[in-house]
Design an enzyme around this catalytic site. Structure first.
Site, PDB file in Angstrom:
ATOM      1  N   SER A  48      15.779  60.974  37.001  1.00  0.00           N
ATOM      2  CA  SER A  48      15.863  62.215  36.227  1.00  0.00           C
ATOM      3  C   SER A  48      17.005  63.091  36.716  1.00  0.00           C
ATOM      4  O   SER A  48      17.725  63.708  35.916  1.00  0.00           O
ATOM      5  CB  SER A  48      14.548  62.999  36.350  1.00  0.00           C
ATOM      6  OG  SER A  48      13.435  62.183  36.127  1.00  0.00           O
ATOM      7  N   THR A  49      17.194  63.157  38.027  1.00  0.00           N
ATOM      8  CA  THR A  49      18.213  64.023  38.613  1.00  0.00           C
ATOM      9  C   THR A  49      19.612  63.590  38.225  1.00  0.00           C
ATOM     10  O   THR A  49      20.537  64.407  38.180  1.00  0.00           O
ATOM     11  CB  THR A  49      18.063  64.036  40.148  1.00  0.00           C
ATOM     12  OG1 THR A  49      16.715  64.400  40.463  1.00  0.00           O
ATOM     13  CG2 THR A  49      19.001  65.038  40.796  1.00  0.00           C
ATOM     14  N   TYR A 137       7.481  54.616  39.065  1.00  0.00           N
ATOM     15  CA  TYR A 137       7.858  56.030  39.089  1.00  0.00           C
ATOM     16  C   TYR A 137       6.822  56.794  38.274  1.00  0.00           C
ATOM     17  O   TYR A 137       6.851  56.792  37.049  1.00  0.00           O
ATOM     18  CB  TYR A 137       9.267  56.185  38.510  1.00  0.00           C
ATOM     19  CG  TYR A 137       9.826  57.586  38.466  1.00  0.00           C
ATOM     20  CD1 TYR A 137       9.208  58.664  39.107  1.00  0.00           C
ATOM     21  CD2 TYR A 137      11.008  57.838  37.784  1.00  0.00           C
ATOM     22  CE1 TYR A 137       9.758  59.934  39.048  1.00  0.00           C
ATOM     23  CE2 TYR A 137      11.560  59.105  37.725  1.00  0.00           C
ATOM     24  CZ  TYR A 137      10.926  60.156  38.359  1.00  0.00           C
ATOM     25  OH  TYR A 137      11.471  61.412  38.298  1.00  0.00           O
ATOM     26  N   LYS A 165       6.670  55.914  43.501  1.00  0.00           N
ATOM     27  CA  LYS A 165       7.265  57.236  43.674  1.00  0.00           C
ATOM     28  C   LYS A 165       6.278  58.215  43.060  1.00  0.00           C
ATOM     29  O   LYS A 165       6.140  58.304  41.845  1.00  0.00           O
ATOM     30  CB  LYS A 165       8.625  57.324  42.992  1.00  0.00           C
ATOM     31  CG  LYS A 165       9.305  58.683  43.124  1.00  0.00           C
ATOM     32  CD  LYS A 165      10.674  58.654  42.445  1.00  0.00           C
ATOM     33  CE  LYS A 165      11.443  59.938  42.657  1.00  0.00           C
ATOM     34  NZ  LYS A 165      11.025  61.018  41.756  1.00  0.00           N
ATOM     35  N   THR A 167       5.276  61.524  42.077  1.00  0.00           N
ATOM     36  CA  THR A 167       5.710  62.876  41.759  1.00  0.00           C
ATOM     37  C   THR A 167       4.578  63.565  41.005  1.00  0.00           C
ATOM     38  O   THR A 167       4.585  63.712  39.782  1.00  0.00           O
ATOM     39  CB  THR A 167       7.004  62.857  40.932  1.00  0.00           C
ATOM     40  OG1 THR A 167       7.964  62.040  41.601  1.00  0.00           O
ATOM     41  CG2 THR A 167       7.580  64.256  40.794  1.00  0.00           C
ATOM     42  N   GLY A 189       7.341  62.719  45.843  1.00  0.00           N
ATOM     43  CA  GLY A 189       8.317  63.027  44.820  1.00  0.00           C
ATOM     44  C   GLY A 189       8.559  64.507  44.601  1.00  0.00           C
ATOM     45  O   GLY A 189       9.502  64.882  43.913  1.00  0.00           O
ATOM     46  N   ASP A 191       9.673  67.774  46.402  1.00  0.00           N
ATOM     47  CA  ASP A 191      10.324  68.198  47.643  1.00  0.00           C
ATOM     48  C   ASP A 191       9.585  69.349  48.313  1.00  0.00           C
ATOM     49  O   ASP A 191       9.525  69.433  49.536  1.00  0.00           O
ATOM     50  CB  ASP A 191      11.765  68.621  47.363  1.00  0.00           C
ATOM     51  CG  ASP A 191      12.569  67.573  46.621  1.00  0.00           C
ATOM     52  OD1 ASP A 191      12.003  66.506  46.305  1.00  0.00           O
ATOM     53  OD2 ASP A 191      13.749  67.809  46.356  1.00  0.00           O
ATOM     54  N   GLU A 192       9.022  70.239  47.495  1.00  0.00           N
ATOM     55  CA  GLU A 192       8.346  71.419  48.028  1.00  0.00           C
ATOM     56  C   GLU A 192       7.002  71.090  48.673  1.00  0.00           C
ATOM     57  O   GLU A 192       6.408  71.933  49.360  1.00  0.00           O
ATOM     58  CB  GLU A 192       8.165  72.471  46.925  1.00  0.00           C
ATOM     59  CG  GLU A 192       7.304  72.047  45.763  1.00  0.00           C
ATOM     60  CD  GLU A 192       8.095  71.369  44.642  1.00  0.00           C
ATOM     61  OE1 GLU A 192       7.682  71.518  43.479  1.00  0.00           O
ATOM     62  OE2 GLU A 192       9.092  70.678  44.931  1.00  0.00           O
ATOM     63  N   ILE A 206      11.588  60.942  47.928  1.00  0.00           N
ATOM     64  CA  ILE A 206      12.726  60.831  47.016  1.00  0.00           C
ATOM     65  C   ILE A 206      12.854  62.171  46.315  1.00  0.00           C
ATOM     66  O   ILE A 206      11.925  62.594  45.624  1.00  0.00           O
ATOM     67  CB  ILE A 206      12.520  59.705  45.987  1.00  0.00           C
ATOM     68  CG1 ILE A 206      12.348  58.349  46.686  1.00  0.00           C
ATOM     69  CG2 ILE A 206      13.674  59.656  44.997  1.00  0.00           C
ATOM     70  CD1 ILE A 206      11.875  57.224  45.772  1.00  0.00           C
ATOM     71  N   SER A 208      15.459  65.492  44.517  1.00  0.00           N
ATOM     72  CA  SER A 208      16.714  66.009  43.978  1.00  0.00           C
ATOM     73  C   SER A 208      17.377  66.999  44.920  1.00  0.00           C
ATOM     74  O   SER A 208      18.603  66.987  45.089  1.00  0.00           O
ATOM     75  CB  SER A 208      16.475  66.656  42.614  1.00  0.00           C
ATOM     76  OG  SER A 208      15.494  67.675  42.709  1.00  0.00           O
TER      77      SER A 208
END
Length: 294
Positions: A48-49, A137, A165, A167, A189, A191-192, A206, A208
């Site tokens: 996506s990124t 994913y 992955k 997310t 997935g 980051d926060e 993984i 962005s």
């Protein structure tokens, strides 16, 4: 478990020119920045990124090529080949295999409300045609596709499906998966939420924001694995302050402006993604100075 595929992977950004074509020089700079400055363990290419779902098949292939050429074997490479067009996914998977990628990944088929048997067929068809390892994913908030633990177990009956992955914010499911599938790779997935996911035992992440915040991401991951959670939490706090600012300002556009402020020709996002206003460009530069430095 393929331990060599653990660690911190940047979801690779792709630089585009003002007309929407691939800015190859800028994309190479992004790749080198990830490897040489951020110190990531690998690149997740075509996700996506990378604005992948707005690219033609030939453009996706070219991005795969550029990543291989520029990485020069220094980091592991995962090729995201998922597509609503199953034949395109197979074609991309075969090409990534030719190029020497370490694994494939594929987003769950979306838009149409596919049932689980159709989803399973999609993954089985890609892996049968390519004979390549596959990382599912799973990103329910964008695809609307939720896979439960029993369904993951069915997918894992395919010997080529080596991990997920993940997310999603369902950390109960994440914990249950870690307990149930110790031999499969799990990647955080979001980051926060990376610290929380690492404490639950993921093998890597993984993300962005790793394109600009990879050094902190690696530190969070390493500290958490060592049990130094208090130290990792402080870095996650700072990371989330940065992420909050990025999300408020425009995710992909702001990441590219931060890269530019760091001397990387990150180009533009593809339309219909809009351009940042001058005020938001200045805000991106402020975030870069405050959280990334020079």
């Amino acid at each position: 478990m393929r331990k060599e595929l653990g660690g911190i992977f940047s979801a690779l950004m792709v630089a585009f020119n003002e007309k929407g074509g691939i800015n190859e020089r800028g994309t190479r700079e992004i790749i080198r920045h990830n490897i040489d400055v951020m110190g990531v363990d690998g690149l997740y290419v075509g996700g996506s990124t990378g604005e992948n779902f707005m690219l033609a098949t030939e453009e996706k292939m070219r991005v795969f090529e550029i990543a291989v050429e520029e990485a020069k074997g220094k980091v592991k490479l995962i090729a995201q080949v998922g597509s609503l067009n199953l034949q395109e996914a197979i074609e991309l998977g075969r090409y990534a295999k030719e190029l020497g990628y370490d694994s494939l990944s594929a987003v769950t088929p979306f838009y149409y409300k596919f049932d689980f048997e159709e989803i399973k067929h999609y993954y089985n068809a890609i892996t049968e045609a390519t004979e390549m390892d596959m990382i599912v994913y799973s990103i329910p908030f964008l695809t609307g596709v939720n896979i439960n633990i029993d369904q993951f177990a069915e997918l894992f009956e395919n010997k080529y499906i080596i991990g997920v992955k993940f997310t999603a914010g369902d950390f109960f499911l994440l914990e249950r998966m870690r307990k149930s599938f110790p031999q499969h790779l799990l990647y955080a997935g979001f980051d926060e939420m990376m610290l929380s996911a690492t404490v639950l035992g993921v093998d890597g992440a993984i993300g962005s924001t790793f394109n600009v915040n990879g050094v902190r991401a690696k530190k969070i991951f390493e500290l958490a694995k060592e049990g130094r959670v208090d130290e990792a939490r402080e870095i996650q706090h700072t990371t989330n302050d940065l992420i909050e600012g990025i999300l408020d300002n425009g995710l992909y556009q702001t990441l590219k402006e931060i890269l530019k402020d760091q001397g990387v020709d990150a180009g533009y996002t593809k339309q219909p993604m809009k351009r940042l206003s001058s005020e938001k460009i200045e805000r991106a530069r402020e975030l870069s100075k405050k959280y990334i430095g020079n």
